[in-house]
Scaffold this active site. Structure first.
Site, PDB file in Angstrom:
ATOM      1  N   TRP A 291      35.280 -32.611 -74.894  1.00 31.08           N
ATOM      2  CA  TRP A 291      34.106 -31.852 -74.662  1.00 31.08           C
ATOM      3  C   TRP A 291      35.460 -31.099 -75.492  1.00 31.08           C
ATOM      4  O   TRP A 291      35.877 -30.208 -75.341  1.00 31.08           O
ATOM      5  CB  TRP A 291      33.504 -31.505 -73.787  1.00 31.08           C
ATOM      6  CG  TRP A 291      32.761 -30.702 -74.344  1.00 31.08           C
ATOM      7  CD1 TRP A 291      31.318 -30.011 -74.329  1.00 31.08           C
ATOM      8  CD2 TRP A 291      33.046 -28.667 -73.140  1.00 31.08           C
ATOM      9  NE1 TRP A 291      31.030 -28.593 -74.368  1.00 31.08           N
ATOM     10  CE2 TRP A 291      31.957 -28.016 -73.644  1.00 31.08           C
ATOM     11  CE3 TRP A 291      33.936 -28.372 -72.625  1.00 31.08           C
ATOM     12  CZ2 TRP A 291      31.827 -26.700 -73.034  1.00 31.08           C
ATOM     13  CZ3 TRP A 291      34.167 -27.713 -72.408  1.00 31.08           C
ATOM     14  CH2 TRP A 291      32.968 -26.386 -72.783  1.00 31.08           C
TER      15      TRP A 291
ATOM     16  N   GLU B  29      31.387 -35.682 -76.632  1.00 34.02           N
ATOM     17  CA  GLU B  29      29.781 -35.013 -76.110  1.00 34.02           C
ATOM     18  C   GLU B  29      29.645 -33.369 -77.048  1.00 34.02           C
ATOM     19  O   GLU B  29      30.379 -32.279 -76.757  1.00 34.02           O
ATOM     20  CB  GLU B  29      30.722 -34.385 -74.227  1.00 34.02           C
ATOM     21  CG  GLU B  29      29.873 -33.856 -72.981  1.00 34.02           C
ATOM     22  CD  GLU B  29      30.735 -33.071 -71.887  1.00 34.02           C
ATOM     23  OE1 GLU B  29      31.438 -34.156 -72.036  1.00 34.02           O
ATOM     24  OE2 GLU B  29      29.148 -32.921 -71.546  1.00 34.02           O
TER      25      GLU B  29
ATOM     26  N   LYS C  50      26.651 -30.298 -77.077  1.00 36.44           N
ATOM     27  CA  LYS C  50      26.669 -29.281 -76.606  1.00 36.44           C
ATOM     28  C   LYS C  50      24.766 -29.009 -77.248  1.00 36.44           C
ATOM     29  O   LYS C  50      25.053 -28.407 -78.076  1.00 36.44           O
ATOM     30  CB  LYS C  50      27.442 -28.345 -75.657  1.00 36.44           C
ATOM     31  CG  LYS C  50      27.240 -27.649 -74.868  1.00 36.44           C
ATOM     32  CD  LYS C  50      27.677 -27.454 -73.903  1.00 36.44           C
ATOM     33  CE  LYS C  50      27.565 -26.098 -72.733  1.00 36.44           C
ATOM     34  NZ  LYS C  50      29.234 -25.876 -71.608  1.00 36.44           N
TER      35      LYS C  50
ATOM     36  N   ASP D  46      25.505 -35.731 -71.485  1.00 37.19           N
ATOM     37  CA  ASP D  46      25.331 -34.035 -70.212  1.00 37.19           C
ATOM     38  C   ASP D  46      23.844 -33.440 -69.862  1.00 37.19           C
ATOM     39  O   ASP D  46      23.310 -33.486 -70.856  1.00 37.19           O
ATOM     40  CB  ASP D  46      26.238 -33.421 -70.551  1.00 37.19           C
ATOM     41  CG  ASP D  46      26.954 -32.538 -69.606  1.00 37.19           C
ATOM     42  OD1 ASP D  46      25.773 -31.834 -68.852  1.00 37.19           O
ATOM     43  OD2 ASP D  46      27.593 -32.313 -68.966  1.00 37.19           O
TER      44      ASP D  46
ATOM     45  N   HIS E 285      22.798 -31.079 -70.974  1.00 39.64           N
ATOM     46  CA  HIS E 285      22.945 -29.880 -72.664  1.00 39.64           C
ATOM     47  C   HIS E 285      22.122 -30.231 -73.740  1.00 39.64           C
ATOM     48  O   HIS E 285      21.873 -30.203 -74.360  1.00 39.64           O
ATOM     49  CB  HIS E 285      24.713 -30.664 -73.252  1.00 39.64           C
ATOM     50  CG  HIS E 285      25.699 -30.329 -72.333  1.00 39.64           C
ATOM     51  ND1 HIS E 285      26.709 -30.792 -72.991  1.00 39.64           N
ATOM     52  CD2 HIS E 285      26.023 -29.562 -71.072  1.00 39.64           C
ATOM     53  CE1 HIS E 285      27.740 -30.480 -71.783  1.00 39.64           C
ATOM     54  NE2 HIS E 285      27.168 -29.433 -70.699  1.00 39.64           N
TER      55      HIS E 285
ATOM     56  N   HIS F  61      27.184 -37.638 -68.236  1.00 44.09           N
ATOM     57  CA  HIS F  61      27.953 -36.661 -67.446  1.00 44.09           C
ATOM     58  C   HIS F  61      26.263 -36.608 -66.810  1.00 44.09           C
ATOM     59  O   HIS F  61      25.415 -35.862 -66.995  1.00 44.09           O
ATOM     60  CB  HIS F  61      28.253 -35.360 -68.089  1.00 44.09           C
ATOM     61  CG  HIS F  61      30.008 -35.890 -68.189  1.00 44.09           C
ATOM     62  ND1 HIS F  61      30.649 -34.666 -68.834  1.00 44.09           N
ATOM     63  CD2 HIS F  61      30.960 -37.072 -67.826  1.00 44.09           C
ATOM     64  CE1 HIS F  61      31.334 -34.769 -68.990  1.00 44.09           C
ATOM     65  NE2 HIS F  61      31.713 -35.841 -68.174  1.00 44.09           N
TER      66      HIS F  61
ATOM     67  N   ASP G 222      22.353 -24.618 -68.075  1.00 47.67           N
ATOM     68  CA  ASP G 222      23.347 -25.348 -67.491  1.00 47.67           C
ATOM     69  C   ASP G 222      24.074 -25.367 -66.428  1.00 47.67           C
ATOM     70  O   ASP G 222      25.170 -25.284 -67.001  1.00 47.67           O
ATOM     71  CB  ASP G 222      24.066 -25.808 -69.026  1.00 47.67           C
ATOM     72  CG  ASP G 222      25.084 -27.117 -68.846  1.00 47.67           C
ATOM     73  OD1 ASP G 222      25.481 -28.139 -68.157  1.00 47.67           O
ATOM     74  OD2 ASP G 222      26.318 -27.052 -69.382  1.00 47.67           O
TER      75      ASP G 222
ATOM     76  N   ASP H 218      25.208 -26.858 -63.644  1.00 52.67           N
ATOM     77  CA  ASP H 218      26.379 -27.551 -62.675  1.00 52.67           C
ATOM     78  C   ASP H 218      26.060 -27.585 -62.004  1.00 52.67           C
ATOM     79  O   ASP H 218      27.044 -27.404 -60.933  1.00 52.67           O
ATOM     80  CB  ASP H 218      27.549 -27.675 -63.514  1.00 52.67           C
ATOM     81  CG  ASP H 218      27.493 -27.794 -64.970  1.00 52.67           C
ATOM     82  OD1 ASP H 218      27.509 -28.837 -65.148  1.00 52.67           O
ATOM     83  OD2 ASP H 218      27.859 -27.270 -65.928  1.00 52.67           O
TER      84      ASP H 218
ATOM     85  N   ASP I 133      29.310 -35.015 -63.306  1.00 56.77           N
ATOM     86  CA  ASP I 133      29.650 -33.450 -63.722  1.00 56.77           C
ATOM     87  C   ASP I 133      28.755 -32.544 -63.434  1.00 56.77           C
ATOM     88  O   ASP I 133      27.878 -31.810 -63.983  1.00 56.77           O
ATOM     89  CB  ASP I 133      29.422 -33.229 -65.475  1.00 56.77           C
ATOM     90  CG  ASP I 133      30.178 -32.048 -65.812  1.00 56.77           C
ATOM     91  OD1 ASP I 133      30.938 -31.344 -65.152  1.00 56.77           O
ATOM     92  OD2 ASP I 133      29.689 -32.087 -67.005  1.00 56.77           O
TER      93      ASP I 133
HETATM   94  C1  RNT Z   1      30.824 -28.017 -70.471  1.00 54.09           C
HETATM   95  C2  RNT Z   1      31.175 -29.840 -70.437  1.00 54.09           C
HETATM   96  C3  RNT Z   1      32.094 -30.348 -69.813  1.00 54.09           C
HETATM   97  C4  RNT Z   1      32.279 -29.900 -69.124  1.00 54.09           C
HETATM   98  C5  RNT Z   1      34.092 -30.614 -67.471  1.00 54.09           C
HETATM   99  C6  RNT Z   1      34.357 -29.691 -66.521  1.00 54.09           C
HETATM  100  O1  RNT Z   1      29.601 -27.728 -70.407  1.00 54.09           O
HETATM  101  O2  RNT Z   1      29.778 -30.513 -69.044  1.00 54.09           O
HETATM  102  O3  RNT Z   1      31.782 -32.247 -69.887  1.00 54.09           O
HETATM  103  O4  RNT Z   1      32.300 -29.808 -67.102  1.00 54.09           O
HETATM  104  O5  RNT Z   1      34.861 -31.091 -69.331  1.00 54.09           O
HETATM  105 ZN    ZN Z   2      29.584 -32.264 -69.132  1.00 52.11          ZN
END
Ligand code: RNT
Ligand code: ZN
Length: 417
Positions: free
Chosen positions: A184, A225, A227, A258, A261, A285, A293, A295, A325
């Site tokens: 990523w 990955e 985004k 993810d 994302h 993720h 986003d 998390d 994640d």
């Molecule tokens: C960031 C991505 C990525 C990170 C990690 C730490 O938006 O989701 O995967 O969260 O690699």
């Molecule tokens: Zn991620």
């Protein structure tokens, strides 16, 4: 009533629908979830020249007790793992290398810097996954890495990614289970770009160079990955969904989706079937975006259940690699891991306790009334009784009793740091 008695009753309710609950419980044991190490220390890592978190991601909160050494992080992970039913995996980032106090540039990292992690994984029966770290570094200060116009910077990150795939391969070889090495990058622009193509051309070229180096796919699986935006890359992200989707298809790589994302009403649950029609494997993720986003810790919400349903009803447990994640520094971090991971497993159990084949048939017949009625009724079937039984059987605390253990660990360990 005892857990066993509740379980027996629940079993009867599900058996009426032809669901063999004992079999479900056995199946669930074999579904690994890759637990991200970075919840334990707010994505800080152990680099000697530690830099502030960058890359357009952010951790908020200052709950006491975060891990600041590899030993602490492993101890915290062990605590969390003791509260989570099943055999799982741990997902590392390059910044978690152990270099004995020496400065080792990321492009110079080698398997030996992860020996302690591998030994620990062996002792604890865990698989390991890996990620090159293309943020929190002076060479990523302007938010560009693999798409950087500067050749030298680009090469540095290319080499870091190549080395990372070798570290993933080492994990896989040592642990007898392939590591997922996921790339990523934060690359993008805050404001409207005048050229969207050139950075993407460079990213494509960088990836070609990274993947030109062979790794053994019995030991290492490559993922990319995408985004949609990040802090400071609101207007344009080089590695967008379409970019990586096409790249992965053409080059036989895994796409990693993810859940934070995509656009707010765009769901990963709705993408899984489309992806699986065209590729053998897919990686996730699982996160929880709140307005952005962000998390947040994964909760047992509708989208989590829907993701689990899509994996289970499409018989794709062996094809979808489930990773987590999230990073919340405003609550106990061991609790965060425990809550999020238990929820992921709960969602899978929930999905296995739905008469999926019958519901599919109803849809084929156009019987949408019964489809909706049953889907709704199953939401309140006694799935909690099966979950409690599963936890007990797997030797982990039942219901909220795990919290006592986290509180004790906080008193005895975390608050003394
Ligand atoms: C960031 C991505 C990525 C990170 C990690 C730490 O938006 O989701 O995967 O969260 O690699
Ligand atoms: Zn991620």
């Amino acid at each position: 009533m005892s857990i066993q008695e509740n379980y027996e009753l629940a079993k009867k309710a599900y058996e009426k629908w032809g669901i063999n609950v004992d079999e479900v419980v056995e199946k669930l044991k074999n579904v690994p979830v890759s637990i991200h190490c970075w919840q334990g220390d707010d994505v800080a890592g152990f680099e000697v020249n530690q830099q502030e978190l960058s890359g357009g991601i952010d951790v908020t909160g200052n709950y006491p007790g975060k891990a600041t050494t590899p030993e602490q992080l492993r101890s915290d992970l062990e605590k969390a793992l003791s509260l989570i039913p099943g055999k799982h995996r741990v997902n590392l980032h390059a910044i978690y290398a152990e270099t004995n106090g020496e400065v080792v540039e990321r492009d110079q990292l080698e398997p030996k810097h992860f020996e302690n992690w591998v030994n620990w994984a062996k002792e604890n029966g865990l698989g390991l996954d890996y990620n090159p770290t293309l943020f929190s570094h002076p060479k990523a200060d302007d938010g560009l890495t693999l798409s950087h116009p500067n050749e030298e910077i680009r090469e540095f990150w290319i080499n870091h990614c190549i080395g990372s795939r070798k570290i993933g391969e080492y994990f896989g070889r040592e642990l007898g289970t392939p590591a997922l090495t996921n790339i990523w990058i934060p690359d993008g622009y805050k404001d409207i770009p005048s050229d969207r193509l050139t950075p993407r051309k460079r990213l494509k070229d960088s990836l070609d160079k990274i993947f030109a180096v062979e790794t053994d796919e019995n030991y290492n699986l490559d993922a990319v990955e995408s985004k949609v935006f990040g802090i400071g890359s609101e207007s344009y992200v080089v590695g967008s969904h379409e970019f990586y989707l096409n790249y992965a298809m053409k080059n036989n790589k895994l796409c990693l989706l993810d859940t934070g994302h995509y656009h707010p009403t765009e769901t990963v649950s709705n993408k899984i079937s489309s992806m699986l029609l065209f590729s053998e494997k897919l990686a996730l993720h699982v996160s929880r975006p709140v307005r952005w986003d962000s998390d947040h810790v994964v909760i047992l919400d509708d989208e989590l259940k829907e993701i689990a349903l899509e994996i289970v009803r499409n018989d794709a447990l062996a094809r979808v690699i489930i990773g987590l994640d999230f990073f919340d520094a405003s609550i106990n971090r061991v609790a965060a891991w425990t809550i999020g991971t238990r929820n992921m497993i709960k969602a899978l159990l929930y999905a296995m306790l739905v008469p999926n084949e019958y519901l599919k048939q109803l849809q084929e017949e156009g019987n949408f009334t019964e489809r909706l009625a049953l889907m709704e009724e199953f939401k309140t079937y006694p799935f909690g009784a099966v979950w409690d039984y599963y936890c007990e059987k797997m030797g982990v605390p039942v219901r909220e009793s795990w919290l006592e253990q986290v509180k004790a660990y906080e008193q005895e360990v975390l608050l003394k740091r």
